[in-house]
Design a protein around this motif. Structure first.
Motif, short mmCIF file in Angstrom:
data_model
loop_
_atom_site.label_atom_id
_atom_site.label_comp_id
_atom_site.label_asym_id
_atom_site.label_seq_id
_atom_site.Cartn_x
_atom_site.Cartn_y
_atom_site.Cartn_z
N GLN A 78 40.80 54.65 50.75
CA GLN A 78 42.09 54.95 49.96
C GLN A 78 41.76 54.57 48.52
OE1 GLN A 78 44.68 56.45 51.65
NE2 GLN A 78 43.11 56.60 53.40
N VAL A 79 42.58 55.36 47.95
CA VAL A 79 42.71 55.46 46.25
C VAL A 79 43.69 54.18 45.95
CG1 VAL A 79 43.18 56.67 44.08
CG2 VAL A 79 41.77 57.81 45.82
N VAL A 80 43.27 53.34 45.24
CA VAL A 80 44.25 52.22 44.59
C VAL A 80 44.31 52.46 43.11
CG1 VAL A 80 44.61 50.07 44.48
CG2 VAL A 80 43.59 50.60 46.50
N SER A 81 45.51 52.50 42.69
CA SER A 81 45.79 52.79 41.18
C SER A 81 46.51 51.65 40.45
CB SER A 81 46.37 54.05 40.91
OG SER A 81 45.92 55.00 41.46
N LEU A 82 46.24 51.59 39.21
CA LEU A 82 46.87 50.45 38.59
C LEU A 82 48.35 50.38 38.58
CD1 LEU A 82 46.42 48.22 36.32
CD2 LEU A 82 46.94 49.99 34.54
N SER A 83 49.10 51.73 38.78
CA SER A 83 50.23 51.93 38.52
C SER A 83 50.99 51.19 39.85
CB SER A 83 50.72 53.32 38.66
OG SER A 83 50.01 54.04 39.76
N GLN A 84 49.96 50.99 41.10
CA GLN A 84 50.65 50.35 42.33
C GLN A 84 50.85 48.90 42.04
OE1 GLN A 84 47.44 52.84 44.54
NE2 GLN A 84 48.30 51.45 45.73
N PHE A 85 50.36 48.44 40.78
CA PHE A 85 50.62 46.82 40.77
C PHE A 85 51.77 46.44 39.77
CE2 PHE A 85 46.07 47.37 42.19
CZ PHE A 85 46.18 46.65 43.13
N SER A 86 52.50 47.50 39.54
CA SER A 86 53.58 47.36 38.51
C SER A 86 54.54 46.43 38.94
CB SER A 86 54.43 48.68 38.31
OG SER A 86 55.44 48.58 37.33
N GLY A 87 55.10 45.44 37.95
CA GLY A 87 55.70 44.21 38.22
C GLY A 87 55.09 43.22 38.68
N GLN A 88 53.74 43.31 38.71
CA GLN A 88 52.95 41.99 39.19
C GLN A 88 51.77 41.79 38.26
OE1 GLN A 88 51.71 44.10 42.96
NE2 GLN A 88 52.70 42.02 43.98
N VAL A 89 51.61 40.57 38.14
CA VAL A 89 50.18 40.04 37.38
C VAL A 89 49.35 40.45 37.88
CG1 VAL A 89 48.96 38.30 36.20
CG2 VAL A 89 51.55 38.38 35.91
N LEU A 90 47.98 40.90 37.34
CA LEU A 90 46.99 41.41 38.03
C LEU A 90 45.72 40.61 37.30
CD1 LEU A 90 45.90 43.49 40.23
CD2 LEU A 90 45.60 45.13 38.32
N LEU A 91 44.65 39.85 38.29
CA LEU A 91 43.62 39.34 37.87
C LEU A 91 42.63 40.27 38.39
CD1 LEU A 91 42.29 36.96 36.35
CD2 LEU A 91 42.03 35.85 38.34
N ILE A 92 41.55 40.87 37.52
CA ILE A 92 40.58 41.70 38.12
C ILE A 92 39.29 41.12 37.80
CG2 ILE A 92 39.47 44.11 37.86
CD1 ILE A 92 41.92 45.23 36.71
N ASP A 93 38.44 40.83 38.97
CA ASP A 93 37.22 40.47 38.93
C ASP A 93 36.06 41.33 38.92
OD1 ASP A 93 34.75 38.74 39.57
OD2 ASP A 93 35.47 38.63 41.41
N PHE A 94 35.35 41.45 38.03
CA PHE A 94 34.23 42.61 37.99
C PHE A 94 33.12 41.91 38.51
CE2 PHE A 94 37.40 44.25 35.12
CZ PHE A 94 37.27 45.81 35.50
N TYR A 95 32.16 42.48 39.23
CA TYR A 95 31.06 41.75 40.12
C TYR A 95 30.09 42.83 40.80
CZ TYR A 95 32.40 42.75 44.78
OH TYR A 95 32.54 43.54 45.94
N PHE A 96 28.93 42.04 41.15
CA PHE A 96 28.15 42.94 42.02
C PHE A 96 27.29 42.12 43.06
CE2 PHE A 96 25.50 41.81 38.16
CZ PHE A 96 24.18 41.44 39.04
N ASN A 97 26.83 42.72 43.96
CA ASN A 97 26.09 41.98 45.17
C ASN A 97 24.78 41.68 44.38
OD1 ASN A 97 24.75 41.21 47.56
ND2 ASN A 97 25.27 42.91 48.67
N GLY A 98 24.94 40.16 44.75
CA GLY A 98 23.41 39.65 44.34
C GLY A 98 23.43 38.86 42.97
N CYS A 99 24.80 38.87 42.41
CA CYS A 99 25.23 38.21 40.91
C CYS A 99 25.16 36.68 41.31
CB CYS A 99 26.46 38.70 40.51
SG CYS A 99 27.07 37.71 39.20
N GLY A 100 24.33 35.92 41.05
CA GLY A 100 24.55 34.48 40.97
C GLY A 100 25.61 33.87 40.73
#
Length: 504
Positions: free
Chosen positions: A374-396
Motif C-alpha cells: 500500500q502507498v503511504v504519503s506524507l499527507s496521511q500524517f497531517s496533524g501529527q508530529v512525524l519522526l522519520i528514520d532512514f536506514y538500510f539492512n546491515g547498517c551497524g
C-alpha cells in the motif's frame, strides 16, 4: 571473480558501534549532484584491493558483501558509504583508488563479522593506500578465525595482539574503575604496537596509535562521564587525563580516520578544565560550552592545518540546526579560511541548509509503499508530529539505534506522533529481512522501491549518512533534517524537541 572497481576519492565512513570500536555510528551514500559541484583531487591515488573467500554461499545476486569506507580527508561526506558486490564462486573483491588511509567495515549478506561473540558489528579495520588484503572466512565469520594475507596484513596481527590484552568496554564497572581501565588499556595498547616496530613501518604504527587512542578515549567518555553515578571529581579526573594524553602527533589528524574526533574533544576538555567546568549530560549542551566557545577552544589549542582540519570536522560532523550560534561559527570559518581545502564543502553545506532544509520549510511530500504494497504519503500524517528514520539492512549504526528509538516510540504511545522507517535497500527481500533488527519493528515501514539513495526523498534531505533522523511538525514543515542522535544522551535532546512540537 567479480570486481567492484571504485574510481573516486569519495570513499567515506563513520564507525560502526562495536565492542572493540566504540565510536559514533552513521552510514552514508554520496550524491552525484554534490560530487559534481565539489571536484575532488584524484591524482596520486593508489590501487588498493580488499578481497576474500567465503564458503557456504552459492552464487546468488541477493547475497551481497558490503564494504563501508571512511576517508577522513573529505569532510562533507564524513559518513559511511556502502559499496556492494556479490559473491561469485565463493569469492568477492573490491578495488579502490585511495590517497589516504581509510577504515573499512565489512558486512556479509547483511551480517556483521562476529567480534568477541557479538554478531551485530561490522569489522572495521585500517587500510592504507597500496594494501592488497585477502581475508579467508573458511572457518566462519568470527573475527579471530579470519586469516589475513597479502600486502599490509601485518597490521591485523598487531590488532589481534592488542585485543588479546585489552577490553574497550566496561559496562558493569564503576566510573572510577572504568577510568583506571582506560589508562591501563592505552598504556598496554601502545606497548603492544611498539613491539611490532620490526614488522610495521613507523607511519603505520603511528596510525594504529592514533586510532587506538581515539577509541579508548571515546569508550572512557561513555563509561565514565555518561554514568549517572559519576561524581564531579571523577569527571574532572577524566577531563584532565583526556585533555593531556600524549604519544601521538596532532598532525596525524589529516590521515588517521577518526583522530579528529578525539582532538576536537581534547580542545573542549582543555577549555572546561580552564573554566573549572565539568561534563554535564544535559539536553542542551552536553559539554556545557556553546558553539562559539567550542570554536574558540579549537582555535586556541591548535594552529595551521591541524586547526583548519578540526574546525571543519566540528562544523560538519557535529552540526545541529542552523541556529544563530552555528551560523556565526560557519561565517567565521568562511571569512578566515578561504584558502582551506574544505572551504567549498562547508560553503555548500551552509547554503544547502539555509536555502532548502531550514526549520519551517515544507517537508518532502513522499509517497512510498509499505510491507503490504500500500502507498503511504506524507499527507496521511497531517496533524501529527512525524519522526522519520532512514536506514538500510546491515547498517551497524542503525542496529545500535533501534533499542533507544524503540523506547522513545513506546514513551509516546497514544500521543500525536508517528514513527516511520524508510529503507534504502535495493531489494524487497533484503529490506523485509532487516525490519525489526535495523529498524524499530513497531514503526511504519516504508521502502524506496529499489532506487536506494537515488530516490527523490533521499536527494531532497541530502542524506549521505545512516541512520539519519528527520523530524516534521503537525503542519508538514521541517523541524530538523538532522534530529539529535538519541544514542548520545539517551534521547533527552530529541524528546525535548518532540515535546515542544506536541504542545503546539
Amino acid at each position: 571473480m567479480f570486481n567492484c572497481r571504485i574510481e573516486s576519492k569519495i570513499l567515506v565512513m563513520q564507525l560502526s558501534l562495536c565492542i572493540f570500536f566504540l565510536m559514533s555510528p552513521c552510514v552514508g551514500k554520496t550524491h552525484q549532484k554534490v560530487a559534481s559541484q565539489i571536484p575532488l583531487d584524484n591524482q596520486n591515488a593508489v590501487r588498493t584491493v580488499v578481497s576474500g573467500q567465503i564458503t557456504g554461499y552459492a552464487d546468488n545476486a541477493d547475497v551481497k558483501v558490503t564494504a563501508v569506507i571512511f576517508d577522513s580527508a573529505n569532510m562533507l561526506y564524513s559518513a559511511k558509504i556502502p559499496l556492494e558486490t556479490t559473491i561469485k564462486g565463493g569469492e568477492f573483491k573490491f578495488e579502490l583508488n585511495l590517497k589516504n588511509p581509510v577504515g573499512i567495515s565489512l558486512y556479509i549478506d547483511g551480517k556483521g563479522i562476529r567480534r568477541l561473540g557479538i554478531e551485530y558489528v561490522g569489522m572495521y579495520e585500517l587500510f592504507e593506500p597500496g594494501d592488497s588484503i585477502n581475508m579467508d572466512f573458511s572457518n566462519g565469520l568470527e573475527y579471530n578465525s579470519i586469516k589475513f594475507t597479502g600486502k599490509g596484513s601485518e597490521k591485523f596481527d598487531c590488532i589481534r595482539a592488542i585485543e588479546k590484552d585489552i577490553v574497550l568496554e566496561w559496562p558493569d564497572e564503576s566510573p572510577e574503575t572504568s577510568l583506571s581501565n582506560a589508562k591501563k588499556a592505552l598504556e598496554m595498547g601502545f606497548h603492544t604496537i611498539d613491539l611490532f616496530k620490526n614488522r610495521l613501518p613507523t607511519g603505520t604504527r603511528d596510525l594504529l596509535k592514533a586510532d587506538l587512542l581515539s577509541r579508548i578515549e571515546w569508550a572512557a567518555l561513555r563509561s565514565v562521564m555518561q554514568q549517572p553515578t559519576a561524581s564531579d571529581s571523577i569527571k574532572r579526573a577524566f577531563q584532565e587525563w583526556a585533555g593531556n594524553i600524549s604519544g601521538v602527533n596532532d598532525s596525524l589528524v589529516t590521515t588517521a580516520p577518526i583522530y579528529a574526533h578525539y582532538l576536537m574533544r581534547r580542545a573542549i576538555y582543555t577549555r572546561m578544565n580552564e573554566q573549572n567546568l565539568v561534563y554535564e549530560d544535559s539536553n542542551a549542551e552536553p559539554y556545557r560550552l556553546n558553539d562559539n566557545e567550542i570554536y574558540d577552544a579549537i582555535s586556541k589549542v591548535y594552529r595551521g592545518s591541524v586547526q583548519d582540519w578540526i574546525l571543519a570536522r566540528y562544523l560538519i560532523d557535529y552540526r545541529k540546526n542552523l541556529d544563530e550560534a552555528r551560523v556565526i561559527c560557519i561565517k567565521r570559518y568562511l571569512k578566515r579560511n578561504q584558502r582551506s581545502p574544505f572551504y567549498r564543502q562547508i560553503e555548500y553545506f551552509y547554503n544547502e541548509y539555509k536555502n532548502r532544509l531550514a526549520e519551517g520549510s515544507p517537508a518532502y511530500a513522499f509517497s512510498l509503499r509499505d510491507t503490504t504494497g500500500q502507498v503511504v504519503s506524507l499527507s496521511q500524517f497531517s496533524g501529527q508530529v512525524l519522526l522519520i528514520d532512514f536506514y538500510f539492512n546491515g547498517c551497524g549504526g542503525c542496529y545500535s539505534l533501534v533499542p533507544i528509538l524503540k523506547q522513545i516510540e513506546e514513551h509516546y504511545n497514544g500521543k500525536a506522533i508517528k514513527f516511520v522507517s524508510i529503507s534504502i535497500d535495493k531489494t524487497i527481500s533484503i529490506w523485509k529481512d532487516g525490519i525489526g533488527t535495523y529498524s524499530v519493528p513497531g514503526s511504519v515501514q516504508l521502502y524506496t522501491n529499489g532506487t536506494a539513495d537515488r530516490h527523490p526523498v533521499i536527494n531532497f534531505y541530502n542524506i549521505y549518512a545512516y541512520p539519519t533522523l528527520v523530524l516534521i511538525d503537525k503542519d508538514g514543515k521541517i523541524v530538523t533534517s538532522r534530529a539529535p542522535d538519541p544514542r548520545d544522551d539517551n534521547g533527552k535532546a530529541l524528546m525535548k524537541i518532540i515535546d515542544d512540537k506536541l504542545r503546539l
